[in-house]
Design a protein around this motif. Structure first.
Motif, PDB file in Angstrom:
ATOM      1  N   ILE A  22       0.839  -1.210   0.000  1.00 26.98           N
ATOM      2  CA  ILE A  22       0.000   0.000   0.000  1.00 26.98           C
ATOM      3  C   ILE A  22       0.866   1.248   0.000  1.00 26.98           C
ATOM      4  O   ILE A  22       0.597   2.212  -0.724  1.00 26.98           O
ATOM      5  CB  ILE A  22      -0.959  -0.006   1.210  1.00 26.98           C
ATOM      6  N   LEU A  23       1.927   1.240   0.799  1.00 29.78           N
ATOM      7  CA  LEU A  23       2.820   2.390   0.868  1.00 29.78           C
ATOM      8  C   LEU A  23       3.452   2.686  -0.494  1.00 29.78           C
ATOM      9  O   LEU A  23       3.438   3.826  -0.957  1.00 29.78           O
ATOM     10  CB  LEU A  23       3.903   2.141   1.913  1.00 29.78           C
ATOM     11  N   CYS A  24       3.979   1.668  -1.142  1.00 31.82           N
ATOM     12  CA  CYS A  24       4.605   1.857  -2.456  1.00 31.82           C
ATOM     13  C   CYS A  24       3.606   2.350  -3.487  1.00 31.82           C
ATOM     14  O   CYS A  24       3.900   3.275  -4.256  1.00 31.82           O
ATOM     15  CB  CYS A  24       5.247   0.560  -2.940  1.00 31.82           C
ATOM     16  N   GLU A  40      14.837   2.430  -4.275  1.00 36.02           N
ATOM     17  CA  GLU A  40      15.888   3.020  -3.446  1.00 36.02           C
ATOM     18  C   GLU A  40      15.361   3.392  -2.058  1.00 36.02           C
ATOM     19  O   GLU A  40      16.020   3.163  -1.046  1.00 36.02           O
ATOM     20  CB  GLU A  40      16.449   4.258  -4.145  1.00 36.02           C
ATOM     21  N   THR A  41      14.160   3.952  -2.005  1.00 36.50           N
ATOM     22  CA  THR A  41      13.552   4.325  -0.732  1.00 36.50           C
ATOM     23  C   THR A  41      13.301   3.096   0.133  1.00 36.50           C
ATOM     24  O   THR A  41      13.563   3.108   1.344  1.00 36.50           O
ATOM     25  CB  THR A  41      12.227   5.070  -0.979  1.00 36.50           C
ATOM     26  N   MET A  42      12.814   2.038  -0.477  1.00 33.44           N
ATOM     27  CA  MET A  42      12.583   0.808   0.281  1.00 33.44           C
ATOM     28  C   MET A  42      13.904   0.172   0.715  1.00 33.44           C
ATOM     29  O   MET A  42      13.984  -0.424   1.787  1.00 33.44           O
ATOM     30  CB  MET A  42      11.760  -0.191  -0.538  1.00 33.44           C
ATOM     31  N   ALA A  43      14.954   0.298  -0.094  1.00 30.87           N
ATOM     32  CA  ALA A  43      16.270  -0.235   0.284  1.00 30.87           C
ATOM     33  C   ALA A  43      16.806   0.485   1.520  1.00 30.87           C
ATOM     34  O   ALA A  43      17.471  -0.127   2.359  1.00 30.87           O
ATOM     35  CB  ALA A  43      17.245  -0.093  -0.879  1.00 30.87           C
ATOM     36  N   GLN A  44      16.508   1.771   1.658  1.00 32.47           N
ATOM     37  CA  GLN A  44      16.914   2.511   2.848  1.00 32.47           C
ATOM     38  C   GLN A  44      16.196   1.982   4.085  1.00 32.47           C
ATOM     39  O   GLN A  44      16.670   2.144   5.199  1.00 32.47           O
ATOM     40  CB  GLN A  44      16.617   3.997   2.672  1.00 32.47           C
ATOM     41  N   ARG A  45      15.056   1.352   3.873  1.00 36.04           N
ATOM     42  CA  ARG A  45      14.296   0.745   4.961  1.00 36.04           C
ATOM     43  C   ARG A  45      14.571  -0.759   5.076  1.00 36.04           C
ATOM     44  O   ARG A  45      13.787  -1.497   5.651  1.00 36.04           O
ATOM     45  CB  ARG A  45      12.806   0.996   4.735  1.00 36.04           C
ATOM     46  N   ARG A  46      15.651  -1.195   4.445  1.00 38.34           N
ATOM     47  CA  ARG A  46      16.120  -2.578   4.485  1.00 38.34           C
ATOM     48  C   ARG A  46      15.155  -3.570   3.829  1.00 38.34           C
ATOM     49  O   ARG A  46      15.013  -4.714   4.259  1.00 38.34           O
ATOM     50  CB  ARG A  46      16.417  -3.023   5.904  1.00 38.34           C
ATOM     51  N   LEU A  47      14.482  -3.130   2.775  1.00 39.42           N
ATOM     52  CA  LEU A  47      13.611  -4.000   1.993  1.00 39.42           C
ATOM     53  C   LEU A  47      14.158  -4.092   0.580  1.00 39.42           C
ATOM     54  O   LEU A  47      14.360  -3.078  -0.083  1.00 39.42           O
ATOM     55  CB  LEU A  47      12.187  -3.442   1.947  1.00 39.42           C
ATOM     56  N   SER A  48      14.393  -5.288   0.127  1.00 38.47           N
ATOM     57  CA  SER A  48      14.932  -5.506  -1.212  1.00 38.47           C
ATOM     58  C   SER A  48      13.787  -5.801  -2.170  1.00 38.47           C
ATOM     59  O   SER A  48      13.116  -6.835  -2.056  1.00 38.47           O
ATOM     60  CB  SER A  48      15.912  -6.672  -1.188  1.00 38.47           C
ATOM     61  N   LEU A  49      13.536  -4.878  -3.085  1.00 34.40           N
ATOM     62  CA  LEU A  49      12.463  -5.028  -4.073  1.00 34.40           C
ATOM     63  C   LEU A  49      13.007  -4.726  -5.463  1.00 34.40           C
ATOM     64  O   LEU A  49      13.941  -3.951  -5.618  1.00 34.40           O
ATOM     65  CB  LEU A  49      11.318  -4.049  -3.784  1.00 34.40           C
ATOM     66  N   ALA A  50      12.373  -5.306  -6.460  1.00 37.43           N
ATOM     67  CA  ALA A  50      12.681  -4.977  -7.847  1.00 37.43           C
ATOM     68  C   ALA A  50      11.647  -3.973  -8.345  1.00 37.43           C
ATOM     69  O   ALA A  50      10.490  -3.979  -7.894  1.00 37.43           O
ATOM     70  CB  ALA A  50      12.638  -6.230  -8.705  1.00 37.43           C
ATOM     71  N   HIS A  51      12.069  -3.121  -9.276  1.00 32.60           N
ATOM     72  CA  HIS A  51      11.129  -2.123  -9.789  1.00 32.60           C
ATOM     73  C   HIS A  51       9.956  -2.780 -10.510  1.00 32.60           C
ATOM     74  O   HIS A  51       8.840  -2.270 -10.497  1.00 32.60           O
ATOM     75  CB  HIS A  51      11.840  -1.111 -10.690  1.00 32.60           C
ATOM     76  N   THR A  52      10.184  -3.950 -11.098  1.00 29.50           N
ATOM     77  CA  THR A  52       9.090  -4.642 -11.777  1.00 29.50           C
ATOM     78  C   THR A  52       8.046  -5.167 -10.789  1.00 29.50           C
ATOM     79  O   THR A  52       6.860  -5.233 -11.116  1.00 29.50           O
ATOM     80  CB  THR A  52       9.634  -5.808 -12.627  1.00 29.50           C
TER      81      THR A  52
END
Length: 72
Positions: A22-24, A40-52
């Motif tokens: 929901i946040l994204c 990048e924002t989620m990586a700062q929160r220690r979450l690894s996501l792909a843009h896809t």
């Protein structure tokens, strides 16, 4: 016209926490952020996501988020 699904039905079977999804989706729709900015924002929160992944979330959940979340 289709019946609106509850949040539990909408997010059933997802691997990620629904709050992250929901946040994204909200940030993507509200603030003209790119998908890679969100990664990048989620990586700062220690979450690894792909843009896809975020793109798939936006396509799947944007209509539901728009209908269930009050405007800012």
């Amino acid at each position: 016209m289709s019946k609106l699904k509850s949040f539990d039905e909408l997010f059933a079977g997802r691997h990620s926490d629904r709050d992250v999804i929901i946040l994204c989706v909200r940030w993507y729709l509200r603030y003209k952020l790119s998908l890679r900015d969100l990664v990048e924002t989620m990586a700062q929160r220690r979450l690894s996501l792909a843009h896809t992944t975020i793109l798939r979330w936006v396509r799947r959940f944007a209509p539901g988020v728009r209908q269930t979340v009050e405007p800012l």
